[in-house]
Design an enzyme around this catalytic site. Structure first.
Site, PDB file in Angstrom:
ATOM      1  N   CYS A   1      -7.039  -1.838   2.534  1.00  0.00           N
ATOM      2  CA  CYS A   1      -6.314  -2.748   3.373  1.00  0.00           C
ATOM      3  C   CYS A   1      -6.714  -3.972   4.452  1.00  0.00           C
ATOM      4  CB  CYS A   1      -4.946  -2.701   3.405  1.00  0.00           C
ATOM      5  SG  CYS A   1      -5.048  -1.654   5.101  1.00  0.00           S
TER       6      CYS A   1
ATOM      7  N   PRO B   1      -8.126   6.092   2.062  1.00  0.00           N
ATOM      8  CA  PRO B   1      -7.816   6.663   1.134  1.00  0.00           C
ATOM      9  C   PRO B   1      -6.706   7.458   1.111  1.00  0.00           C
ATOM     10  CG  PRO B   1      -9.094   7.224   2.945  1.00  0.00           C
ATOM     11  CD  PRO B   1      -8.784   5.851   3.354  1.00  0.00           C
ATOM     12  N   ILE B   2      -6.813   8.030  -0.826  1.00  0.00           N
ATOM     13  CA  ILE B   2      -5.719   8.785  -0.916  1.00  0.00           C
ATOM     14  C   ILE B   2      -5.659  10.117  -0.977  1.00  0.00           C
ATOM     15  CG2 ILE B   2      -4.010   7.013  -1.609  1.00  0.00           C
ATOM     16  CD1 ILE B   2      -4.058   7.735  -3.935  1.00  0.00           C
ATOM     17  N   ASP B   3      -7.317  10.823  -0.838  1.00  0.00           N
ATOM     18  CA  ASP B   3      -7.522  12.025  -1.168  1.00  0.00           C
ATOM     19  C   ASP B   3      -6.718  13.213  -0.446  1.00  0.00           C
ATOM     20  OD1 ASP B   3      -8.366  10.808   1.368  1.00  0.00           O
ATOM     21  OD2 ASP B   3     -10.174  12.415   1.869  1.00  0.00           O
ATOM     22  N   LEU B   4      -6.102  12.749   0.732  1.00  0.00           N
ATOM     23  CA  LEU B   4      -5.482  14.115   1.714  1.00  0.00           C
ATOM     24  C   LEU B   4      -4.454  14.392   0.630  1.00  0.00           C
ATOM     25  CD1 LEU B   4      -5.418  13.227   5.596  1.00  0.00           C
ATOM     26  CD2 LEU B   4      -6.979  15.117   4.081  1.00  0.00           C
TER      27      LEU B   4
ATOM     28  N   ILE C   1      -7.215   6.058  14.987  1.00  0.00           N
ATOM     29  CA  ILE C   1      -6.555   6.165  13.952  1.00  0.00           C
ATOM     30  C   ILE C   1      -7.429   5.121  12.858  1.00  0.00           C
ATOM     31  CG2 ILE C   1      -4.479   6.633  12.055  1.00  0.00           C
ATOM     32  CD1 ILE C   1      -4.704   8.261  14.731  1.00  0.00           C
TER      33      ILE C   1
ATOM     34  N   ARG D   1       0.929  -1.319  -0.530  1.00  0.00           N
ATOM     35  CA  ARG D   1       0.013   0.046   0.274  1.00  0.00           C
ATOM     36  C   ARG D   1       1.152   1.573   0.063  1.00  0.00           C
ATOM     37  NH1 ARG D   1      -4.151   3.327   1.615  1.00  0.00           N
ATOM     38  NH2 ARG D   1      -2.402   4.819   2.144  1.00  0.00           N
TER      39      ARG D   1
ATOM     40  N   ARG E   1       6.061  -8.451   7.329  1.00  0.00           N
ATOM     41  CA  ARG E   1       5.973  -7.304   6.571  1.00  0.00           C
ATOM     42  C   ARG E   1       6.664  -6.660   7.433  1.00  0.00           C
ATOM     43  NH1 ARG E   1       1.317  -5.242   5.952  1.00  0.00           N
ATOM     44  NH2 ARG E   1       2.130  -3.280   5.714  1.00  0.00           N
TER      45      ARG E   1
END
Ligand code: UD1
Length: 417
Positions: A116, A122-125, A327, A92, A397
């Site tokens: 995930c 999200p990746i809006d920020l 979070i 990610r 990971r």
């Protein structure tokens, strides 16, 4: 694929050291693409996500080499700005390449990282911040494309201090034509490590570690040599392993100032801690004290990545504790496995109510995500009888030498293929 077999009940004693931080090395490897030369990164743990970052760098045209814990990246030959779906889906955090590749190549194209194990990611920020400094970002059918527009920097305020968005913005803004002022920035130690690496490359950044970061763009960056900071979540994991077994352990190569919230929680739980220059010694009794309310928060608050570890520890406390996860919305998956081992935990929305029990018993359990998986190993170290943890690729990971380190502290733990 392998399972982890643990025969619990051994008190951990002895000393071990902490490897380099996964969450530092990943953005730093993405940042190497900005250099018109070679960077040398020391302290790189052997983790799949690190290998995946190296594959992405190679696909972009860089030459990479690993010798022990040192990775060399020659980015003078960068030729591509597209990252394949296969590589994007493996990790990610590959989204941290967006800012760096766009700044270096003038454009970038990659698939949307998607959700995930921890819920929607999200990746809006990230996108909003990059747009505010003059990058045109388009999202179409699961693909993000970025192109330099009026790349002058500007004032950017993050609605939430996202770690990834802060890193992405820093890696793009270093090459813009003007100044960028980022407010409500993430303050995690990994942000400071990235600032230090970028400044060694010739960037002009200050303020990392506070909520305002200032970046003056420069026309080019060169390669640099850097050692990544120790992994604060691995340190938290090992300290919790010591605590849950009523152990006496000494961690070397730790940056105690990065884990103050975890040390405070461990003290609240009754552990005795002695902090020295770069070591932390923990001594604990078999029955931790409960913690009334432990709330995960952005740094310097209590880290969400250590939440599952404390949940495991408090499951054997002498009373009831409450943990609030603020979070990520889906970060209590380890609780049902802990209950199979005899823990008494109820989750309600963002709260976990943990009624401490005197003993856990070994069971077959499955790791569903990285830190939740590590928490099951800790519970296994404490439990009576044998615990078998499957789903170990999640745990791999984030930990390079977890089993070896636990063995060196006296745990009866092994890999069974
Ligand atoms: C990083 C860490 C991860 C850690 C997390 C929070 C890496 C590789 N990973 O992840 O281990 O758990 O910080 O400390 O460094 N969000 C949005 N929109 C965005 C970006 C984030 O809504 O564009 C939300 C997320 O869904 C989440 C919260 O903000 O609820 C925190 O995310 P963020 O700080 O961005 O975490 P990561 O950088 O993904």
């Amino acid at each position: 694929m392998y399972n982890i077999h643990i025969t619990g009940g051994r008190r951990l004693c002895g000393s071990t050291s902490i490897h380099g931080a996964k969450n530092s090395v990943l953005p730093i490897l993405a940042a190497t693409v900005l250099a018109e030369g070679t960077s040398v990164i020391k302290g790189c743990p052997r983790l799949n996500d690190v290998d995946c970052s190296l594959k992405i760098l190679e696909a972009l045209g860089c030459k990479t080499k690993r010798e022990g814990d040192t990775v060399t990246v020659d980015a003078s030959t960068v030729a591509k700005s597209t990252i394949s779906d296969a590589l994007m889906h493996k990790m990610r955090s590959s989204i941290t390449f967006l800012g760096a590749v766009t700044a270096r190549c003038g454009e970038a194209k990659m698939s949307f990282p998607g959700g995930c194990e921890l819920g929607p990611r999200p990746i809006d920020l990230h996108i909003k911040a990059l747009r505010q400094i003059g990058i045109c970002v388009k999202e179409t059918c699961g693909t993000v494309s970025a192109k330099l527009g009026d790349f002058r920097g500007g004032r950017v305020h993050l609605d939430f201090p996202s770690v990834g968005a802060t890193e992405n913005l820093m890696m793009a803004a270093v090459r813009c034509r003007g100044e960028t002022i980022l407010t409500n920035a993430a303050k995690e130690p990994e942000i400071c490590d990235l600032q230090n690496f970028l400044n060694k490359m010739g960037a002009k950044i200050c303020g990392a570690g506070t909520d305002e970061i200032r970046i003056i763009g420069v026309p080019r960056l060169s390669g640099a040599m850097h050692r990544v900071i120790p992994d604060r979540i691995v340190a938290a994991t090992y300290l919790c392993a010591g605590a849950i077994t009523g152990g006496d352990i000494l961690l070397r190569s730790v940056e105690a100032s990065h884990i103050e919230a975890v040390l405070a929680a461990l003290k609240d739980a009754g552990a005795v801690l002695a902090v020295n220059h770069d070591t932390v010694r923990l001594t604990a009794s078999m029955r931790p004290r409960p913690i009334n309310l432990l709330r995960t928060m952005p740094y310097p608050g209590f880290p969400t990545d250590a939440q599952a570890l404390l949940t495991a520890l408090l499951s054997v406390a002498d009373g009831t504790s409450v943990i609030e996860e603020t979070i990520f919305e889906n970060r209590f998956k380890h609780c049902s496995a802990l209950c199979r081992m005899g823990a008494d935990i109820t989750t309600r929305g963002s709260l976990a109510i943990i009624r401490g029990v005197p003993a856990l018993s070994g069971a077959k359990v499955e790791a569903c995500e990285l830190r939740g998986g590590a928490a099951l190993v800790l519970a296994g170290l404490r439990a009576e009888g044998e615990t078998i943890v499957s789903g170990t690729s999640h745990i791999d990971r984030g930990y390079d030498t977890f089993l070896e380190d636990m063995q060196s502290l006296g745990a009866q733990i092994r890999r069974i293929e």
